[in-house]
Design an enzyme around this catalytic site. Structure first.
Site, PDB file in Angstrom:
ATOM      1  N   LYS A 201      11.310   8.873 -42.386  1.00 12.48           N
ATOM      2  CA  LYS A 201      11.199   9.030 -40.939  1.00 12.48           C
ATOM      3  C   LYS A 201      10.444  10.266 -40.504  1.00 12.48           C
ATOM      4  CE  LYS A 201      14.869   7.174 -38.289  1.00 12.48           C
ATOM      5  NZ  LYS A 201      16.204   7.618 -37.845  1.00 12.48           N
ATOM      6  N   GLY A 372      19.826  16.595 -43.488  1.00 13.83           N
ATOM      7  CA  GLY A 372      19.558  16.964 -42.095  1.00 13.83           C
ATOM      8  C   GLY A 372      19.704  18.462 -41.847  1.00 13.83           C
TER       9      GLY A 372
HETATM   10  C1  3PG Z   1      25.257  14.408 -44.457  1.00 11.23           C
HETATM   11  O1  3PG Z   1      25.512  13.843 -45.509  1.00 11.23           O
HETATM   12  O2  3PG Z   1      24.207  14.244 -43.833  1.00 11.23           O
HETATM   13  C2  3PG Z   1      26.275  15.382 -43.934  1.00 11.23           C
HETATM   14  O3  3PG Z   1      27.436  15.310 -44.679  1.00 11.23           O
HETATM   15  C3  3PG Z   1      26.552  15.148 -42.472  1.00 11.23           C
HETATM   16  O4  3PG Z   1      26.992  13.840 -42.262  1.00 11.23           O
HETATM   17  P1  3PG Z   1      26.551  13.077 -40.954  1.00 11.23           P
HETATM   18  O5  3PG Z   1      25.050  12.903 -41.021  1.00 11.23           O
HETATM   19  O6  3PG Z   1      27.293  11.780 -40.966  1.00 11.23           O
HETATM   20  O7  3PG Z   1      26.933  13.948 -39.783  1.00 11.23           O
END
Ligand code: 3PG
Ligand code: MG
Length: 392
Positions: A201, A372
């Site tokens: 993405k 992220g």
């Molecule tokens: C991830 O694996 O991206 C983190 O643990 C955060 O989880 P989330 O994207 O569901 O908030």
């Protein structure tokens, strides 16, 4: 910038340490934690061992999946507690609830050096809302708070950020390392810096690309997001999926001054689950084909560029690596970086899994546990989970 480290706490003996970890790991079909997929657990071990050795009582808060504020059986943390116990070679007690009588009784029974894991904090809908009352109740379970969950630190949630208003808050060793290496790349990278961005993405990566295009010698692209850039540059990508809403932003990138480098060949097929691919120059892609990996000429070109680097920062695979047919570009790049003399910083779950499968993790300077969170940190954002931990 100063990081408030757990090392600063003088007396840990008998203290109840509430530790937020990111143990959000993929599970096998039988519900257990996979061998190559326990990286986030493994990387928290130094902090846990330190706290145990100091005689603290460690209460772990973690999440698994996105259960959306209710109890979802498959997201209970028992398999995670089991894997942690195997890795630590020590009993890890587990509560079947986050807060309540069972948790309180189990905390009361803890001896110095014991570990207790609470149930998935996302089973309570107040977690993701960063509810203050819930955060205060969680805080009431401990004496100090330690964040070692870098990978969830981009989330403004009760056990990640809100809790820091109610307890003295510190960074665990993993969090400290993540901040240290990623800050170096962001603020004073060794030059020449080469940045490699791949994955699906563009939307989640464009800000990082924009940031680093200013400071890096080159930004190399791969993965599905490169197709959107190729298309904007007027190069045919056949039937490859495009992120049309990103076209205006991509047009604004410096496409013409050679900073941004795009693939010159690819591995093409008619569908994602194809049993084999066709290597060709991008100019010769068929109208019904998809580009599913970078080709060998691209890898050669990238290898040459990387050979001049003092620092390489990489996030996101070069192709659709869940299909082994399209994993070769990513594997080749892993091998190039493993051999490189440059400082190498890499992140992103799938790439890290692949590095571990190849047993090359020790050949990298630093492997981030963040997906992220790594990207948001590299955008230059202040992460909610660091609010009381980084001081200026
Ligand atoms: C991830 O694996 O991206 C983190 O643990 C955060 O989880 P989330 O994207 O569901 O908030
Ligand atoms: Mg995520």
């Amino acid at each position: 910038m100063k990081i408030k480290s757990i090392r600063e706490v003088k007396y840990l003996k008998g203290k109840k340490v509430l530790l937020r970890a990111d143990f959000n790991v993929p599970l096998n079909a039988d519900g257990s934690v996979g061998r190559n997929e326990d990286y986030r657990i493994v990387k928290t071990l130094p902090t846990l061992k330190y706290l145990i050795a100091k005689g603290a009582k460690v209460i772990i808060m973690a999440h698994l999946g996105r259960p959306d504020g209710k109890v979802v059986e498959k997201y209970r943390l028992d398999p995670v507690a089991k894997r942690l116990s195997q890795l630590l070679k020590k009993k890890v007690a587990k509560s079947n609830q986050i807060i309540g009588n069972e948790t309180e009784a189990k905390i009361k029974a803890m001896k110095n050096g014991d570990i207790l894991m609470l149930e998935n904090v996302r089973f309570d809908k107040r977690e993701e809302k960063a509810d203050k009352k819930f955060a205060r109740t969680l805080a009431g379970l401990g004496d100090i708070y330690v964040n070692d969950g870098f990978a969830v630190s981009h989330r403004d949630q009760a056990s990640v950020s809100a809790i820091q208003d109610y307890l003295p808050s510190y960074a665990g060793f993993l969090l400290e390392d993540e901040i240290k290496y990623l800050s170096e790349a962001l603020k004073k990278p060794k030059q020449p810096l080469i940045v490699i961005i791949g994955g699906a993405k563009m939307e989640t990566k464009i800000k990082v690309i924009k940031n680093f295009i200013k400071v890096a010698k080159k930004v190399l692209l791969g993965g599905a997001l490169a197709n959107t850039v190729l298309h904007v540059m007027g190069i045919s990508v056949g039937k490859s999926a495009l992120e049309a809403k990103m076209f205006p932003e991509v047009k604004k990138l410096r496409l013409i001054d050679n900073k941004l480098v795009v693939p010159i060949d690819g591995v093409m097929a008619a569908k994602n689950n194809a049993k084999k691919g066709r290597i060709d120059a991008l100019a010769d892609i068929g109208p019904d084909e998809l580009i599913l990996d970078v080709g060998p000429e691209t890898i050669k070109l990238y290898e040459k560029i990387i050979s001049s680097a003092k620092m390489v920062l990489w996030n996101g695979p070069m192709g659709l690596i869940e299909n082994p047919v399209f994993a070769k570009g990513t594997i080749a790049l892993i091998r190039i970086l493993a051999k490189s003399k440059a400082e190498t910083i890499v992140g992103g779950g799938e790439t890290v899994e692949m590095i571990r499968k190849l047993k090359l993790e020790n050949k990298f300077t630093f492997i981030s546990t963040g997906g992220g969170a790594m990207l948001e940190f590299l955008e230059g954002k202040k992460l909610p989970g660091l609010k009381k931990i980084i001081t200026n």
